[in-house]
Each structure stands twice: as structure tokens, then as C-alpha cells.
Write an enzyme that holds these catalytic residues in place. Structure first.
Site, PDB file in Angstrom:
ATOM      1  N   ASP A   1       0.829  -1.209   0.000  1.00 29.91           N
ATOM      2  CA  ASP A   1       0.000   0.000   0.000  1.00 29.91           C
ATOM      3  C   ASP A   1       0.863   1.260   0.000  1.00 29.91           C
ATOM      4  OD1 ASP A   1      -2.778   0.496  -0.322  1.00 29.91           O
ATOM      5  OD2 ASP A   1      -2.770   1.547   1.588  1.00 29.91           O
TER       6      ASP A   1
ATOM      7  N   GLU B   1       0.121  10.599   5.419  1.00 26.53           N
ATOM      8  CA  GLU B   1      -0.027   9.153   5.251  1.00 26.53           C
ATOM      9  C   GLU B   1       1.313   8.505   4.898  1.00 26.53           C
ATOM     10  OE1 GLU B   1      -3.927   8.369   3.630  1.00 26.53           O
ATOM     11  OE2 GLU B   1      -3.011   6.814   2.384  1.00 26.53           O
TER      12      GLU B   1
ATOM     13  N   GLU C   1     -10.762   6.563  -2.303  1.00 27.76           N
ATOM     14  CA  GLU C   1     -10.761   6.966  -0.891  1.00 27.76           C
ATOM     15  C   GLU C   1     -11.924   6.314  -0.131  1.00 27.76           C
ATOM     16  OE1 GLU C   1      -8.038   8.051  -0.085  1.00 27.76           O
ATOM     17  OE2 GLU C   1      -7.742  10.216  -0.368  1.00 27.76           O
TER      18      GLU C   1
ATOM     19  N   GLU D   1      -9.613  -2.838  -6.331  1.00 32.49           N
ATOM     20  CA  GLU D   1      -9.538  -2.888  -4.867  1.00 32.49           C
ATOM     21  C   GLU D   1      -9.685  -4.329  -4.365  1.00 32.49           C
ATOM     22  OE1 GLU D   1      -8.777  -0.569  -2.575  1.00 32.49           O
ATOM     23  OE2 GLU D   1      -8.575   1.075  -4.008  1.00 32.49           O
TER      24      GLU D   1
HETATM   25  C1  HMH Z   1      -5.245   0.134  -2.561  1.00 30.19           C
HETATM   26  N1  HMH Z   1      -6.853   1.909  -2.156  1.00 30.19           N
HETATM   27  C2  HMH Z   1      -5.658   1.387  -1.885  1.00 30.19           C
HETATM   28  N2  HMH Z   1      -4.822   1.976  -1.030  1.00 30.19           N
HETATM   29  C3  HMH Z   1      -5.170   3.126  -0.404  1.00 30.19           C
HETATM   30  N3  HMH Z   1      -4.311   3.705   0.477  1.00 30.19           N
HETATM   31  C4  HMH Z   1      -6.422   3.696  -0.668  1.00 30.19           C
HETATM   32  C5  HMH Z   1      -7.253   3.055  -1.557  1.00 30.19           C
HETATM   33  C6  HMH Z   1      -6.853   4.952  -0.016  1.00 30.19           C
HETATM   34  O1  HMH Z   1      -7.060   5.847  -0.006  1.00 30.19           O
END
Ligand code: HMH
Length: 239
Positions: free
Chosen positions: A55, A97, A149, A228
Site C-alpha cells: 500500500d 499518510e 478513498e 480494490e
Molecule cells: C489500494 N486503495 C488502496 N490503497 C489506499 N491507500 C487507498 C485506496 C486509499 O485511499
């Protein structure tokens, strides 16, 4: 406002209409077994660490995508709508983040510099890159931005509901996307997207090029949800 747009607005907007229509894939993305495992405390920590490293790579790509959306907003939206402020606020959040990912990675012993993007991540990043082109309509881009998001907001907020068994060491992770402020921000993005989608729907009625934009926004929204799901699958080690 008239016709279909008025109909959609009456029911809460174009986005909610689409989420109802594509409910199964939306549930697939926001109630994935990876999230359910965090929520019931059975999460496998090697999966979690894999997710964390992957991520981080995704978020770095997402920053570039956010910048491309900001440029579209600056070019196409009226300053009085406040779109650029919402997006800029999102980018400030992404700055925090990235710092958070670095801190969390060192806490869990994940070496970010040695993390190699896996297939599903590469495919998702390539998809984002294709949407950074100036040819992609602002309406399409902001719909995608909201969806990305919102999936995390919905997913992680689910782990913070009463009577869940989310492990204490993962509560902070869930808070990152599940907190009320992030929920508000997602709501602001959704309002922008709905406003533009309704405008595209009105353009359709008066014979302007709204059809392409609406269709493309819907298609790309579904693609986000599919990516996702694949991203969660990859984190669990099933892809
Ligand atoms: C895969 N989708 C993925 N990572 C993230 N950090 C977000 C959405 C978020 O916003």
C-alpha cells in the site's frame, strides 16, 4: 436540473444510484475477507505486513494521481465551488499518510526500500497512470478519486464499529481511514463528483457530450472496485 439528473438527485445522487446498481462488487471491495479478518481479530500478520508494504507503493502513485486531479479542478472548476481546496486537503492528508507508512513499516519490521510491487499493485498503478492523462475528463477523474478513498473509508470504519474484535495494535491503522474527519472528506469528494455527474447528465439532455463522460465514469468506478478487490486478494496471498 431536469430528467434523469433530477431523478438521481432526488434519490441521493448519481453515485448512490450506481452503488445500488453495482452493489455486489461494492460489497466485495468494502467487506473483503481481509477486512473481515481484521474486524474479527483473525488477521494473519504476514498478510497485514504484505498489505502495508504494497500500500505504501500504491499511495506514492496515488499522490501523482491526486496531483493530476488537482490540475483538472484548477482548469475546469469555478473557484467558488471550493473543489481545489478539498483536493489539496486530501493531498495534505497523503503527505501525513506517507510519513505514517514509514513509521508503521519500521514498527512492523517491513523494509519499504526492498518491497517490490506485486502484480495486482502494478496493474492498479498502471490503471491510475492511464487516468492521469489530460484527455481524461475531470468528472471521470474525481469519481475515481472519490471511489478509491471511499473504499478504504468504508472498509476500515467497519472494523471500528461497536462489538468488533479488531486487535488493539490495528486500531490505529483502522482509525487512519475510519475516522470521522476522513469520512467528511470522502463526503466532500462525493458531493463534487455528484455535482459534475449531474451536470454531465443535464448536458446529455441538451445534446452536449455528456453521454461519454457518464458512461466512462461508471465504467472506471467499477474498475476501481475490481482493482480494490484484487489488491485485498494480493494482500491475503490469494492473487
Ligand atoms: C489500494 N486503495 C488502496 N490503497 C489506499 N491507500 C487507498 C485506496 C486509499 O485511499
Amino acid at each position: 436540473m431536469e430528467g434523469k439528473a433530477k431523478e438521481d438527485a432526488g434519490k441521493g445522487g448519481v453515485i448512490d444510484t450506481w452503488l445500488r446498481k453495482h452493489r455486489l462488487i461494492y460489497i466485495g471491495a468494502t467487506r473483503h475477507p481481509f477486512i473481515l479478518a481484521i474486524r474479527d481479530g483473525t488477521v494473519n500478520y504476514s498478510s497485514f505486513k504484505k498489505w502495508l508494504g504494497q500500500d505504501y507503493i500504491f499511495v506514492r502513485e496515488f499522490v501523482a494521481f491526486a496531483a493530476s486531479v488537482l490540475i483538472k479542478a484548477w482548469k475546469e472548476s469555478d473557484d467558488s465551488e471550493g473543489d481545489t481546496e478539498v483536493i489539496l486537503g486530501g493531498m495534505a492528508g497523503l503527505h501525513d499518510e506517507i510519513a505514517w507508512f514509514k513509521k508503521e513499516a519500521s514498527k512492523w519490521g517491513v523494509e519499504l526500500s526492498e518491497t517490490v510491487p506485486q502484480k495486482a499493485n502494478q496493474v492498479y498503478c498502471r490503471f491510475l497512470e492511464s487516468l492521469m492523462s489530460p484527455e481524461v475528463d475531470y468528472t471521470v477523474a474525481i469519481t475515481v478519486f472519490w471511489a478509491i478513498e471511499a473504499v478504504y473509508q468504508e472498509s476500515f470504519a467497519h472494523c471500528l464499529e461497536p462489538d468488533t474484535n479488531t486487535p488493539p495494535e490495528l486500531q490505529e491503522v483502522c482509525q487512519r481511514w475510519g475516522n470521522d474527519g476522513f469520512g467528511q472528506y470522502c463526503h466532500s469528494l462525493k458531493k463534487i463528483a455528484n455535482r459534475l455527474l449531474e451536470k454531465a447528465s443535464d448536458d446529455l439532455i441538451v445534446g452536449k457530450a455528456g453521454d461519454d463522460v457518464l458512461k466512462k465514469a461508471e465504467v472506471e468506478l467499477i474498475r476501481v472496485l475490481e482493482h480494490e478487490v484484487e489488491f485485498w486478494n494480493m494482500s491475503r496471498g490469494t492473487a
